[in-house]
Design a protein around this motif. Structure first.
Motif, PDB file in Angstrom:
ATOM      1  N   LEU A  92      -3.511  -2.693  -2.592  1.00 60.50           N
ATOM      2  CA  LEU A  92      -2.612  -3.708  -2.036  1.00 60.50           C
ATOM      3  C   LEU A  92      -3.296  -5.072  -1.979  1.00 60.50           C
ATOM      4  CD1 LEU A  92      -1.137  -1.554   0.875  1.00 60.50           C
ATOM      5  CD2 LEU A  92      -0.117  -1.955  -1.373  1.00 60.50           C
ATOM      6  N   ASP A  93      -4.549  -5.084  -1.539  1.00 52.55           N
ATOM      7  CA  ASP A  93      -5.291  -6.348  -1.463  1.00 52.55           C
ATOM      8  C   ASP A  93      -5.525  -6.937  -2.850  1.00 52.55           C
ATOM      9  OD1 ASP A  93      -5.278  -6.210   1.271  1.00 52.55           O
ATOM     10  OD2 ASP A  93      -7.421  -5.801   1.498  1.00 52.55           O
ATOM     11  N   SER A 100       3.437  -2.193  -0.154  1.00 49.78           N
ATOM     12  CA  SER A 100       3.435  -0.736  -0.001  1.00 49.78           C
ATOM     13  C   SER A 100       4.836  -0.166  -0.153  1.00 49.78           C
ATOM     14  CB  SER A 100       2.851  -0.365   1.366  1.00 49.78           C
ATOM     15  OG  SER A 100       2.900   1.020   1.564  1.00 49.78           O
ATOM     16  N   GLU A 101       5.813  -0.810   0.459  1.00 48.57           N
ATOM     17  CA  GLU A 101       7.200  -0.344   0.316  1.00 48.57           C
ATOM     18  C   GLU A 101       7.684  -0.502  -1.120  1.00 48.57           C
ATOM     19  OE1 GLU A 101      10.203  -1.504   3.078  1.00 48.57           O
ATOM     20  OE2 GLU A 101       8.975  -0.986   4.822  1.00 48.57           O
ATOM     21  N   ILE A 135      -2.033 -11.499  10.265  1.00 51.93           N
ATOM     22  CA  ILE A 135      -0.642 -11.027  10.339  1.00 51.93           C
ATOM     23  C   ILE A 135       0.003 -11.097   8.954  1.00 51.93           C
ATOM     24  CG2 ILE A 135       1.669 -11.532  11.254  1.00 51.93           C
ATOM     25  CD1 ILE A 135       0.034 -10.379  13.439  1.00 51.93           C
ATOM     26  N   ASP A 136      -0.215 -12.191   8.245  1.00 45.87           N
ATOM     27  CA  ASP A 136       0.370 -12.357   6.906  1.00 45.87           C
ATOM     28  C   ASP A 136      -0.191 -11.323   5.933  1.00 45.87           C
ATOM     29  OD1 ASP A 136       1.664 -14.464   8.073  1.00 45.87           O
ATOM     30  OD2 ASP A 136       0.618 -16.028   6.945  1.00 45.87           O
ATOM     31  N   ARG A 137      -1.500 -11.079   6.006  1.00 43.05           N
ATOM     32  CA  ARG A 137      -2.107 -10.059   5.128  1.00 43.05           C
ATOM     33  C   ARG A 137      -1.493  -8.694   5.382  1.00 43.05           C
ATOM     34  NH1 ARG A 137      -8.152 -10.132   6.320  1.00 43.05           N
ATOM     35  NH2 ARG A 137      -7.604 -11.744   7.778  1.00 43.05           N
ATOM     36  N   ILE A 138      -1.321  -8.358   6.646  1.00 42.08           N
ATOM     37  CA  ILE A 138      -0.750  -7.054   6.989  1.00 42.08           C
ATOM     38  C   ILE A 138       0.705  -6.976   6.533  1.00 42.08           C
ATOM     39  CG2 ILE A 138      -0.111  -5.520   8.891  1.00 42.08           C
ATOM     40  CD1 ILE A 138      -2.646  -6.600  10.366  1.00 42.08           C
ATOM     41  N   LEU A 139       1.462  -8.031   6.751  1.00 38.23           N
ATOM     42  CA  LEU A 139       2.863  -8.033   6.312  1.00 38.23           C
ATOM     43  C   LEU A 139       2.966  -7.930   4.792  1.00 38.23           C
ATOM     44  CD1 LEU A 139       4.408 -10.642   8.772  1.00 38.23           C
ATOM     45  CD2 LEU A 139       4.874  -8.183   8.687  1.00 38.23           C
ATOM     46  N   THR A 172       7.421   5.404  10.410  1.00 42.70           N
ATOM     47  CA  THR A 172       6.390   4.462  10.834  1.00 42.70           C
ATOM     48  C   THR A 172       5.001   4.966  10.459  1.00 42.70           C
ATOM     49  OG1 THR A 172       7.809   3.803  12.678  1.00 42.70           O
ATOM     50  CG2 THR A 172       5.497   3.151  12.802  1.00 42.70           C
ATOM     51  N   ALA A 173       4.731   6.230  10.731  1.00 45.09           N
ATOM     52  CA  ALA A 173       3.415   6.800  10.421  1.00 45.09           C
ATOM     53  C   ALA A 173       3.149   6.774   8.917  1.00 45.09           C
ATOM     54  CB  ALA A 173       3.315   8.223  10.962  1.00 45.09           C
ATOM     55  N   LYS A 174       4.160   7.086   8.120  1.00 51.98           N
ATOM     56  CA  LYS A 174       3.996   7.087   6.669  1.00 51.98           C
ATOM     57  C   LYS A 174       3.709   5.675   6.162  1.00 51.98           C
ATOM     58  CE  LYS A 174       6.274   8.430   2.369  1.00 51.98           C
ATOM     59  NZ  LYS A 174       7.473   8.963   1.743  1.00 51.98           N
ATOM     60  N   LEU A 175       4.410   4.697   6.697  1.00 49.31           N
ATOM     61  CA  LEU A 175       4.188   3.311   6.306  1.00 49.31           C
ATOM     62  C   LEU A 175       2.757   2.890   6.637  1.00 49.31           C
ATOM     63  CD1 LEU A 175       5.285   0.677   5.155  1.00 49.31           C
ATOM     64  CD2 LEU A 175       6.296   0.192   7.383  1.00 49.31           C
ATOM     65  N   VAL A 176       2.323   3.192   7.842  1.00 52.39           N
ATOM     66  CA  VAL A 176       0.962   2.868   8.273  1.00 52.39           C
ATOM     67  C   VAL A 176      -0.060   3.562   7.376  1.00 52.39           C
ATOM     68  CG1 VAL A 176      -0.718   3.209  10.143  1.00 52.39           C
ATOM     69  CG2 VAL A 176       1.573   2.335  10.666  1.00 52.39           C
ATOM     70  N   ASN A 177       0.137   4.845   7.148  1.00 51.44           N
ATOM     71  CA  ASN A 177      -0.813   5.609   6.334  1.00 51.44           C
ATOM     72  C   ASN A 177      -0.850   5.118   4.886  1.00 51.44           C
ATOM     73  OD1 ASN A 177      -1.746   7.256   8.428  1.00 51.44           O
ATOM     74  ND2 ASN A 177      -0.042   8.667   8.169  1.00 51.44           N
ATOM     75  N   ASN A 178       0.305   4.755   4.325  1.00 48.75           N
ATOM     76  CA  ASN A 178       0.329   4.210   2.961  1.00 48.75           C
ATOM     77  C   ASN A 178      -0.451   2.910   2.862  1.00 48.75           C
ATOM     78  OD1 ASN A 178       1.699   6.167   1.496  1.00 48.75           O
ATOM     79  ND2 ASN A 178       3.699   5.269   1.871  1.00 48.75           N
ATOM     80  N   VAL A 179      -0.305   2.059   3.865  1.00 52.73           N
ATOM     81  CA  VAL A 179      -1.022   0.782   3.861  1.00 52.73           C
ATOM     82  C   VAL A 179      -2.527   1.022   3.958  1.00 52.73           C
ATOM     83  CG1 VAL A 179      -1.459  -1.333   5.180  1.00 52.73           C
ATOM     84  CG2 VAL A 179       0.894  -0.610   4.740  1.00 52.73           C
ATOM     85  N   ILE A 180      -2.940   1.899   4.845  1.00 52.67           N
ATOM     86  CA  ILE A 180      -4.370   2.147   5.020  1.00 52.67           C
ATOM     87  C   ILE A 180      -4.964   2.861   3.807  1.00 52.67           C
ATOM     88  CG2 ILE A 180      -6.060   3.443   6.381  1.00 52.67           C
ATOM     89  CD1 ILE A 180      -4.313   2.688   8.843  1.00 52.67           C
TER      90      ILE A 180
END
Length: 161
Positions: free
Chosen positions: A61-62, A90-91, A80-84, A47-55
């Motif tokens: 990504l944008d 990211s994945e 919500i859609d942007r974050i998803l 979870t932390a890695k996913l969050v950190n990769n997105v940030i």
């Protein structure tokens, strides 16, 4: 229906990223607080890695999203859609051990629970287009059996071995 555990972890990542987007601070506290009930260290790290990769890769990504939503401003896309979308992209880009179809399907299923009725179709369309682009450009970095679509060798290829 029982949710897959990784989906729950992705939902936690969504919640962390949503709160972080609204507050802009306290990321460590958010991650620790929202994963405090997760028993496995490996799952907390996922979870932390996913969050950190997105940030860490938010601009990249944008930009991938913007390439697919011509004539739309990012702010018009539901948060919500942007974050998803960011999670899914990211994945696709940074998780070589997760099959692309799994990443896309998980984000779509989360959208069905957390966003509007049309969000899953919108997200699916964008992620499918990005996946195709990555495949065509040779930038899809997936390893391991079943992680990328492979065609079976034809009879002539088998005989040549």
């Amino acid at each position: 229906m029982k949710k897959f555990y990784r989906r729950i972890l992705r939902e936690k990542a969504l919640q962390i990223l949503y709160a972080y987007e609204l507050n802009g601070e306290g990321l460590t506290d958010l991650v620790e607080g929202l994963t405090s009930d997760v028993k496995s260290k490996a799952d907390r790290e996922f979870t932390a890695k996913l969050v950190n990769n997105v940030i860490a890769n938010r601009e990249l990504l944008d930009n991938k999203i913007k390439e697919r939503v011509n004539n739309w401003e990012m702010e018009r896309i539901a948060l919500i859609d942007r974050i998803l979308l960011r999670i899914g992209i990211s994945e696709l880009l940074f998780a070589p051990d997760i099959p692309p179809k799994v990443s896309i399907n998980e984000v779509i299923e989360i959208a069905k629970d957390y966003s509007t009725s049309n969000s899953s179709k919108f997200i699916n369309g964008i992620l499918d287009a990005i996946l195709s682009e990555l495949k065509n450009s040779g930038k899809l970095n997936k390893t391991g059996r079943g992680l990328i679509e492979e065609s079976l060798p034809t009879k002539s290829k088998r005989e040549a071995k």
